[in-house]
Design a protein around this motif. Sequence first.
Motif, PDB file in Angstrom:
ATOM      1  N   SER A 197      -1.781   6.347   1.982  1.00  0.00           N
ATOM      2  CA  SER A 197      -3.189   6.383   2.389  1.00  0.00           C
ATOM      3  C   SER A 197      -3.755   4.976   2.598  1.00  0.00           C
ATOM      4  O   SER A 197      -4.963   4.816   2.730  1.00  0.00           O
ATOM      5  CB  SER A 197      -4.025   7.145   1.353  1.00  0.00           C
ATOM      6  OG  SER A 197      -4.131   6.392   0.157  1.00  0.00           O
ATOM      7  N   GLN A 198      -2.882   3.989   2.598  1.00  0.00           N
ATOM      8  CA  GLN A 198      -3.224   2.587   2.816  1.00  0.00           C
ATOM      9  C   GLN A 198      -4.099   1.994   1.707  1.00  0.00           C
ATOM     10  O   GLN A 198      -4.896   1.107   1.946  1.00  0.00           O
ATOM     11  CB  GLN A 198      -3.903   2.391   4.194  1.00  0.00           C
ATOM     12  CG  GLN A 198      -3.071   2.859   5.371  1.00  0.00           C
ATOM     13  CD  GLN A 198      -1.684   2.243   5.382  1.00  0.00           C
ATOM     14  OE1 GLN A 198      -1.550   1.031   5.313  1.00  0.00           O
ATOM     15  NE2 GLN A 198      -0.644   3.069   5.472  1.00  0.00           N
ATOM     16  N   ARG A 199      -3.936   2.498   0.500  1.00  0.00           N
ATOM     17  CA  ARG A 199      -4.640   1.945  -0.654  1.00  0.00           C
ATOM     18  C   ARG A 199      -3.662   1.089  -1.460  1.00  0.00           C
ATOM     19  O   ARG A 199      -2.504   1.456  -1.610  1.00  0.00           O
ATOM     20  CB  ARG A 199      -5.178   3.062  -1.545  1.00  0.00           C
ATOM     21  CG  ARG A 199      -6.318   3.847  -0.954  1.00  0.00           C
ATOM     22  CD  ARG A 199      -6.733   4.945  -1.933  1.00  0.00           C
ATOM     23  NE  ARG A 199      -7.855   5.709  -1.484  1.00  0.00           N
ATOM     24  CZ  ARG A 199      -7.756   6.832  -0.748  1.00  0.00           C
ATOM     25  NH1 ARG A 199      -6.581   7.306  -0.393  1.00  0.00           N
ATOM     26  NH2 ARG A 199      -8.843   7.471  -0.382  1.00  0.00           N
ATOM     27  N   THR A 200      -4.165   0.003  -2.014  1.00  0.00           N
ATOM     28  CA  THR A 200      -3.353  -0.810  -2.916  1.00  0.00           C
ATOM     29  C   THR A 200      -3.396  -0.177  -4.306  1.00  0.00           C
ATOM     30  O   THR A 200      -4.190   0.735  -4.552  1.00  0.00           O
ATOM     31  CB  THR A 200      -3.904  -2.253  -3.012  1.00  0.00           C
ATOM     32  OG1 THR A 200      -5.209  -2.205  -3.593  1.00  0.00           O
ATOM     33  CG2 THR A 200      -3.949  -2.930  -1.647  1.00  0.00           C
ATOM     34  N   ASP A 222      -6.852  -0.455  -5.615  1.00  0.00           N
ATOM     35  CA  ASP A 222      -7.750   0.537  -5.007  1.00  0.00           C
ATOM     36  C   ASP A 222      -7.599   1.886  -5.696  1.00  0.00           C
ATOM     37  O   ASP A 222      -8.590   2.557  -6.012  1.00  0.00           O
ATOM     38  CB  ASP A 222      -7.473   0.705  -3.513  1.00  0.00           C
ATOM     39  CG  ASP A 222      -7.777  -0.534  -2.694  1.00  0.00           C
ATOM     40  OD1 ASP A 222      -8.589  -1.373  -3.150  1.00  0.00           O
ATOM     41  OD2 ASP A 222      -7.192  -0.661  -1.598  1.00  0.00           O
ATOM     42  N   LEU A 223      -6.358   2.301  -5.917  1.00  0.00           N
ATOM     43  CA  LEU A 223      -6.107   3.581  -6.583  1.00  0.00           C
ATOM     44  C   LEU A 223      -6.700   3.595  -7.988  1.00  0.00           C
ATOM     45  O   LEU A 223      -7.345   4.567  -8.401  1.00  0.00           O
ATOM     46  CB  LEU A 223      -4.605   3.866  -6.656  1.00  0.00           C
ATOM     47  CG  LEU A 223      -3.898   4.178  -5.346  1.00  0.00           C
ATOM     48  CD1 LEU A 223      -2.392   4.215  -5.566  1.00  0.00           C
ATOM     49  CD2 LEU A 223      -4.390   5.485  -4.769  1.00  0.00           C
ATOM     50  N   THR A 265       0.836  -1.199   0.000  1.00  0.00           N
ATOM     51  CA  THR A 265       0.000   0.000   0.000  1.00  0.00           C
ATOM     52  C   THR A 265       0.868   1.245   0.000  1.00  0.00           C
ATOM     53  O   THR A 265       2.049   1.190   0.323  1.00  0.00           O
ATOM     54  CB  THR A 265      -0.915   0.037   1.239  1.00  0.00           C
ATOM     55  OG1 THR A 265      -0.111   0.008   2.413  1.00  0.00           O
ATOM     56  CG2 THR A 265      -1.873  -1.140   1.258  1.00  0.00           C
ATOM     57  N   ASP A 315      -9.150   1.744  -9.203  1.00  0.00           N
ATOM     58  CA  ASP A 315     -10.612   1.722  -9.157  1.00  0.00           C
ATOM     59  C   ASP A 315     -11.172   3.110  -8.876  1.00  0.00           C
ATOM     60  O   ASP A 315     -12.111   3.559  -9.543  1.00  0.00           O
ATOM     61  CB  ASP A 315     -11.103   0.733  -8.091  1.00  0.00           C
ATOM     62  CG  ASP A 315     -10.840  -0.718  -8.467  1.00  0.00           C
ATOM     63  OD1 ASP A 315     -10.549  -0.995  -9.646  1.00  0.00           O
ATOM     64  OD2 ASP A 315     -10.898  -1.574  -7.553  1.00  0.00           O
ATOM     65  N   GLU A 316     -10.602   3.804  -7.888  1.00  0.00           N
ATOM     66  CA  GLU A 316     -11.077   5.147  -7.550  1.00  0.00           C
ATOM     67  C   GLU A 316     -10.840   6.123  -8.704  1.00  0.00           C
ATOM     68  O   GLU A 316     -11.697   6.949  -9.030  1.00  0.00           O
ATOM     69  CB  GLU A 316     -10.401   5.650  -6.278  1.00  0.00           C
ATOM     70  CG  GLU A 316     -10.919   4.984  -5.021  1.00  0.00           C
ATOM     71  CD  GLU A 316     -10.328   5.582  -3.757  1.00  0.00           C
ATOM     72  OE1 GLU A 316     -10.174   6.824  -3.691  1.00  0.00           O
ATOM     73  OE2 GLU A 316     -10.035   4.810  -2.842  1.00  0.00           O
TER      74      GLU A 316
END
Length: 144
Positions: free
Chosen positions: A81-84, A87-88, A78, A90-91
């Motif tokens: 911001s603790q996103r993989t 996750d990044l 990660t 997808d957002e």
Amino acid sequence: MGDAATRNPAGAGPAGPGVAAGRLFAEEVPRDLTAEQARLKREIYEKMNPRRRKFVDRLGYDLWDPFQNPKDPLDIRTERSQRTAQDLLDEFSRAHGAASRDRAYRAGAVECALGIINKDEKYQGIFDFCLWYHDLLKEEGHLP
């Protein structure tokens, strides 16, 4: 100009081969080993075949760590911001409609997400340049 026997091999400084490579990354510093670990390290080194030993010598015996922990798999690494990376992506896709864009656009987003997760300085430079360029365009009145 000396002969080949007196010249240093590539990557070999005054302290020997492997020293220059060891200084390339700041996080690669010799770990403090217990007396038992130091003894085991020496035994492992002495039992190695010559080809593998040559690799360790090139890296530098002090930097070689036969007890190092494995790295986290890419899918659970990660950023701050603790996103993989997924996750990044997808957002980003939801916010910018990246799914409907062309292949090169999506590939650039994937490359940047992985670069951020891996803390690659190349992407910090890209990020800083893009912020600077955006501010420049705003100052010159090209952007609202």
